[in-house]
Design a protein around this motif. Structure first.
Motif, short mmCIF file in Angstrom:
data_model
loop_
_atom_site.label_atom_id
_atom_site.label_comp_id
_atom_site.label_asym_id
_atom_site.label_seq_id
_atom_site.Cartn_x
_atom_site.Cartn_y
_atom_site.Cartn_z
N ALA A 1 25.83 26.67 44.47
CA ALA A 1 25.61 26.48 45.91
C ALA A 1 26.89 26.06 46.63
CB ALA A 1 24.50 25.45 46.13
N ASP A 2 27.82 25.45 45.92
CA ASP A 2 29.08 25.01 46.52
C ASP A 2 30.02 26.20 46.66
OD1 ASP A 2 31.52 23.90 47.21
OD2 ASP A 2 31.56 22.44 45.58
N ARG A 3 30.08 26.79 47.86
CA ARG A 3 30.89 27.99 48.08
C ARG A 3 32.39 27.68 48.12
NH1 ARG A 3 28.67 31.98 45.84
NH2 ARG A 3 26.84 32.82 46.83
N GLU A 4 32.75 26.41 48.22
CA GLU A 4 34.16 26.05 48.10
C GLU A 4 34.61 26.23 46.65
OE1 GLU A 4 37.75 25.28 49.56
OE2 GLU A 4 35.96 25.38 50.80
N GLN A 5 33.79 25.77 45.73
CA GLN A 5 34.10 25.89 44.31
C GLN A 5 33.75 27.28 43.75
OE1 GLN A 5 32.41 22.79 41.88
NE2 GLN A 5 33.31 23.58 40.01
N TYR A 6 32.69 27.89 44.28
CA TYR A 6 32.22 29.20 43.81
C TYR A 6 32.12 30.16 45.00
CZ TYR A 6 30.92 26.46 39.72
OH TYR A 6 30.95 25.63 38.63
N PRO A 7 33.27 30.60 45.52
CA PRO A 7 33.24 31.47 46.70
C PRO A 7 32.61 32.82 46.42
CG PRO A 7 35.47 31.32 45.82
CD PRO A 7 34.62 30.36 45.03
N LEU A 8 32.02 33.40 47.45
CA LEU A 8 31.46 34.73 47.32
C LEU A 8 32.59 35.68 46.92
CD1 LEU A 8 28.62 35.78 47.67
CD2 LEU A 8 29.23 36.48 49.98
N PRO A 9 32.40 36.46 45.89
CA PRO A 9 33.49 37.32 45.41
C PRO A 9 33.73 38.51 46.33
CG PRO A 9 31.51 37.76 44.15
CD PRO A 9 31.19 36.61 45.06
N ARG A 10 34.92 39.06 46.23
CA ARG A 10 35.27 40.29 46.94
C ARG A 10 35.14 41.49 46.01
NH1 ARG A 10 38.72 39.70 51.30
NH2 ARG A 10 38.44 41.93 51.54
N LEU A 11 34.92 41.22 44.71
CA LEU A 11 34.76 42.26 43.71
C LEU A 11 33.97 41.70 42.55
CD1 LEU A 11 35.49 44.95 42.19
CD2 LEU A 11 37.62 43.83 41.50
N VAL A 12 33.06 42.50 42.01
CA VAL A 12 32.33 42.14 40.80
C VAL A 12 32.71 43.12 39.70
CG1 VAL A 12 30.06 41.90 39.70
CG2 VAL A 12 30.38 41.16 42.08
N LEU A 13 33.18 42.58 38.57
CA LEU A 13 33.42 43.36 37.36
C LEU A 13 32.22 43.07 36.46
CD1 LEU A 13 37.21 42.61 36.75
CD2 LEU A 13 36.20 44.66 37.77
N LEU A 14 31.43 44.08 36.19
CA LEU A 14 30.11 43.89 35.59
C LEU A 14 29.95 44.63 34.27
CD1 LEU A 14 27.15 42.85 36.02
CD2 LEU A 14 26.76 44.96 37.33
N ASP A 15 29.69 43.87 33.22
CA ASP A 15 29.36 44.46 31.92
C ASP A 15 27.92 44.96 32.00
OD1 ASP A 15 29.46 45.16 29.23
OD2 ASP A 15 29.06 43.14 28.51
N LEU A 16 27.58 45.96 31.20
CA LEU A 16 26.21 46.48 31.20
C LEU A 16 25.30 45.76 30.23
CD1 LEU A 16 26.76 50.34 31.47
CD2 LEU A 16 26.12 48.72 33.27
N LYS A 17 25.84 45.39 29.07
CA LYS A 17 25.01 44.77 28.03
C LYS A 17 25.16 43.25 28.12
CE LYS A 17 25.12 48.69 24.90
NZ LYS A 17 25.70 49.70 25.74
N LEU A 18 24.18 42.63 28.79
CA LEU A 18 24.21 41.19 29.04
C LEU A 18 22.90 40.55 28.64
CD1 LEU A 18 25.57 41.40 32.70
CD2 LEU A 18 26.84 40.49 30.74
N PRO A 19 22.94 39.26 28.28
CA PRO A 19 21.68 38.54 28.03
C PRO A 19 20.92 38.28 29.34
CG PRO A 19 23.60 37.27 27.24
CD PRO A 19 24.11 38.47 27.97
N TYR A 20 19.63 38.11 29.23
CA TYR A 20 18.70 37.72 30.30
C TYR A 20 18.45 38.83 31.31
CZ TYR A 20 19.58 33.29 28.10
OH TYR A 20 19.75 32.31 27.17
N ARG A 21 19.49 39.33 31.95
CA ARG A 21 19.38 40.47 32.86
C ARG A 21 20.55 41.40 32.54
NH1 ARG A 21 16.20 39.67 38.06
NH2 ARG A 21 15.17 37.71 37.62
N ASN A 22 20.25 42.66 32.30
CA ASN A 22 21.36 43.57 31.97
C ASN A 22 22.13 43.96 33.23
OD1 ASN A 22 20.30 46.04 33.13
ND2 ASN A 22 18.96 46.22 31.37
N GLY A 23 23.25 44.62 33.03
CA GLY A 23 24.12 44.96 34.14
C GLY A 23 23.46 45.86 35.18
N MET A 24 22.63 46.78 34.75
CA MET A 24 21.94 47.66 35.71
C MET A 24 20.97 46.86 36.58
SD MET A 24 23.13 50.72 35.56
CE MET A 24 24.00 51.79 34.43
#
Length: 141
Positions: free
Chosen positions: A52-75
């Protein structure tokens, strides 16, 4: 200067290390945040919980996304991003070990910017980041 953060969604520590190394070799100084699974990526992008702290975790300008991920896959993550009005223009680049035509087709249908097979070369990463107009070089202030 506006921080042009890159969100790397990757569960493999070796791949995170390799990407950070490639970014360094390409002299890309953009800050990189890492989400280790699909659910953390959604939480980060939604700005909930610890993100929630956007100073520490700013909204990104780019997402590099793997497809094979735990919990929710990249798609699933990509589909969720495209359903959010505030994020529907966010560039997403698939960064995957899979070079299957089906994965390319499904990702393209969800509006990706590019598809890179791991490990991408520093030159290829730089090319993608420059094409988006978010490149921050080492030494730029």
């Amino acid at each position: 200067m506006t921080r042009k953060t890159i969100l790397l969604v990757e569960d493999n520590e070796d791949d995170v290390f390799a990407l950070r190394r490639s970014l360094k070799k390409a002299q890309v100084a953009n800050p990189v945040q890492v989400a280790e699974d699909g659910q953390k990526a959604l939480d980060y992008l939604a700005g909930v919980g610890p993100y929630a702290d956007r100073e520490q975790y700013p909204l990104p300008r780019l997402v590099l996304l793997d497809l094979k991920l735990p919990y929710r896959n990249g798609m699933e993550v990509l589909a969720w991003i495209r359903q959010q009005r505030s994020l529907d223009a966010l560039p997403v680049v698939i960064l995957s070990g899979s070079d299957e035509a089906r994965d390319h087709k499904n990702a393209a249908a969800l509006g990706i910017h590019d598809y890179l097979v791991k490990p991408p070369s520093p030159d290829r990463i730089l090319q993608v980041i420059e094409s988006l107009g978010i490149y921050q070089s080492v030494g730029a202030g």
